[in-house]
Design a protein around this motif. Structure first.
Motif, short mmCIF file in Angstrom:
data_model
loop_
_atom_site.label_atom_id
_atom_site.label_comp_id
_atom_site.label_asym_id
_atom_site.label_seq_id
_atom_site.Cartn_x
_atom_site.Cartn_y
_atom_site.Cartn_z
N TYR A 118 33.07 71.58 21.56
CA TYR A 118 31.66 71.30 21.81
C TYR A 118 31.25 71.79 23.20
N PRO A 119 29.97 72.11 23.40
CA PRO A 119 29.53 72.53 24.73
C PRO A 119 29.80 71.43 25.76
N TYR A 120 30.44 71.81 26.84
CA TYR A 120 30.79 70.86 27.91
C TYR A 120 30.24 71.45 29.20
N LEU A 121 29.21 70.82 29.75
CA LEU A 121 28.44 71.37 30.86
C LEU A 121 28.68 70.58 32.15
N TYR A 122 28.43 71.24 33.27
CA TYR A 122 28.74 70.67 34.58
C TYR A 122 27.47 70.43 35.39
N ASP A 123 27.30 69.19 35.87
CA ASP A 123 26.14 68.84 36.72
C ASP A 123 26.59 68.17 38.01
N GLY A 124 27.85 68.40 38.40
CA GLY A 124 28.40 67.67 39.54
C GLY A 124 27.90 68.10 40.90
N ASP A 125 27.40 69.31 41.02
CA ASP A 125 27.00 69.80 42.35
C ASP A 125 25.68 69.21 42.82
N THR A 126 24.67 69.20 41.95
CA THR A 126 23.35 68.70 42.34
C THR A 126 23.01 67.35 41.70
N GLN A 127 23.55 67.08 40.54
CA GLN A 127 23.28 65.87 39.75
C GLN A 127 21.79 65.73 39.39
N GLN A 128 21.05 66.82 39.41
CA GLN A 128 19.62 66.75 39.10
C GLN A 128 19.39 66.27 37.67
N VAL A 129 20.15 66.82 36.73
CA VAL A 129 20.01 66.41 35.33
C VAL A 129 20.48 64.98 35.16
N THR A 130 21.56 64.63 35.83
CA THR A 130 22.09 63.27 35.74
C THR A 130 21.08 62.26 36.25
N HIS A 131 20.41 62.57 37.35
CA HIS A 131 19.36 61.68 37.86
C HIS A 131 18.23 61.53 36.85
N ALA A 132 17.90 62.61 36.14
CA ALA A 132 16.80 62.56 35.18
C ALA A 132 17.12 61.68 33.98
N TYR A 133 18.37 61.70 33.54
CA TYR A 133 18.77 60.92 32.37
C TYR A 133 19.25 59.52 32.76
N GLY A 134 19.93 59.40 33.89
CA GLY A 134 20.38 58.09 34.37
C GLY A 134 21.56 57.48 33.66
N PRO A 135 22.58 58.25 33.28
CA PRO A 135 23.75 57.63 32.64
C PRO A 135 24.43 56.66 33.61
N GLN A 136 24.77 55.51 33.11
CA GLN A 136 25.37 54.47 33.95
C GLN A 136 26.89 54.51 33.95
#
Length: 375
Positions: free
Chosen positions: A125-143
């Motif tokens: 499955y597609p496995y994507l990286y957001d560790g550098d900026t976390q911009q997407v992570t901030h938008a979704y807010g996974p806890q």
């Protein structure tokens, strides 16, 4: 040993949720364009043709996320031709992960290490990286990892929360993510739109100060070296500590020994909270002890460090292992009962070694060990 479940399973506080709020149900899917393990940039628009989009925030280092890798793969496989797209995103900032938080993993959460995991476990499955900026992570807010977000065809959020109710497959009674997917495919309302998540908390970038402080604390520990006799080495081989012990024979004049030394120290720092000890034994001559100590101090070697107490190198080697009469490096992993779990003459395959450690360290759930035995 500290309780592993008390570390891995978190209760998310109201303060944490306020600092990094979860995307509300009904919200449009936040856009993303993120690098994947396949070397490509993946965008939200790439999945526009799918009737349902499943976005799972997960990672490498969390043991709960690890045991869910197969379940994510099964979701992707089961719905591959059914109009459902499944994409995973790694949300953690690797610079915010303390080395002792890697106590259940062979790697951390960088993009390069994600590629290692995908190859090891044959994930497609597609496995994507957001560790550098976390911009997407901030938008979704996974806890926590894993945390799943499921969107309808118009890309409005219809469900967020856990994949199912238990990381232990035999205890799963509620297939929450699949229930939401099936409802959307049938053009029905999702009965349960939110469930609480469990796993390892998201490692937000502000935690990088904790990582730095932990490293500084390690560097403050005193470093020493003690002379060891043949009798001492014979006793060491029986593992009187009765906890898992990694023994590495090395020398300052051995280039391959020096090349792997830092990785062995990192291995100790990763798993020492789970009762792994590391003993380094220098094959240098006793009158070279000062040079050995300088190297150990330079590498902040917090292991138990020994040096042969005489120039009878062959005698010391035979005392520890009668079958070993050759060069260094020589590395042995010994279980608490004295059983040899890993033995290597020459440079260690660090991933192989760490996976052997993880497969054999005591764990509260046998599935955590079994994960490292199956590919």
């Amino acid at each position: 040993m500290r309780s592993l479940l008390s570390v891995w399973l978190i209760c998310l506080s109201a303060a944490a949720a306020q600092s990094h709020p979860v995307l509300p149900v009904g919200s449009p899917a936040p856009d993303f364009a993120l690098p994947g393990v396949d070397g490509k940039v993946h965008r939200l628009s790439d999945f526009a043709a799918s009737q349902v989009l499943v976005v799972v925030f997960t990672c490498n280092h969390c043991p709960i996320a690890q045991v869910y890798e197969n379940r994510i793969q099964h979701l992707a496989d089961d719905y591959k031709t059914g109009g459902v797209a499944v994409v995973a995103i790694q949300p953690n900032d690797p610079k915010a992960i303390r080395i002792d938080e890697l106590d259940s993993s062979d790697t951390s959460d960088t993009l390069a290490e994600m590629k290692v995991r995908v190859q090891y476990k044959h994930l497609t499955y597609p496995y994507l990286y957001d560790g550098d900026t976390q911009q997407v992570t901030h938008a979704y807010g996974p806890q926590a990892t894993p945390h799943v977000f499921i969107f309808d065809q118009e890309r409005h959020l219809r469900y967020e929360g856990r994949i199912d109710n238990s990381y232990r497959t035999e205890l799963v009674k509620s297939q929450d993510a699949r229930n939401a997917i099936e409802a959307l495919l049938a053009h029905k309302d999702v009965a349960v739109t939110h469930t609480g998540v469990f796993g390892c908390s998201t490692k937000w970038s502000e935690k990088s100060a904790d990582r730095t402080a932990a490293l500084l604390k390690l560097e403050e520990q005193p470093i020493s070296v003690q002379r060891v006799s043949k009798a001492d080495l014979a006793k060491l081989r029986t593992n009187p500590s009765h906890q898992m012990m990694l023994v590495n024979f090395w020398a300052t004049w051995c280039g391959s020994c020096l090349a792997e030394f830092a990785d062995l120290q990192d291995t100790l720092r990763m798993y020492s909270v789970r009762d792994l000890s590391l003993v380094t034994v220098s094959a240098n001559m006793p009158d070279e002890e000062s040079n050995v100590l300088r190297f150990l101090q330079k590498k902040h070697a917090t292991s138990t460090n020994l040096i042969f107490d005489s120039d009878d190198t062959a005698g010391h080697q035979l005392a520890f292992d009668p079958a070993w009469d050759s060069a260094v490096p020589y590395t042995v992993l010994i279980a608490g009962d004295g059983k040899v779990l890993y033995r290597k003459l020459g440079s260690v395959d660090m991933l192989e070694l760490r996976r052997t450690i993880l497969a054999n360290l005591p764990a509260e759930y046998i599935g955590f060990n079994q994960y490292w035995l199956s590919k």
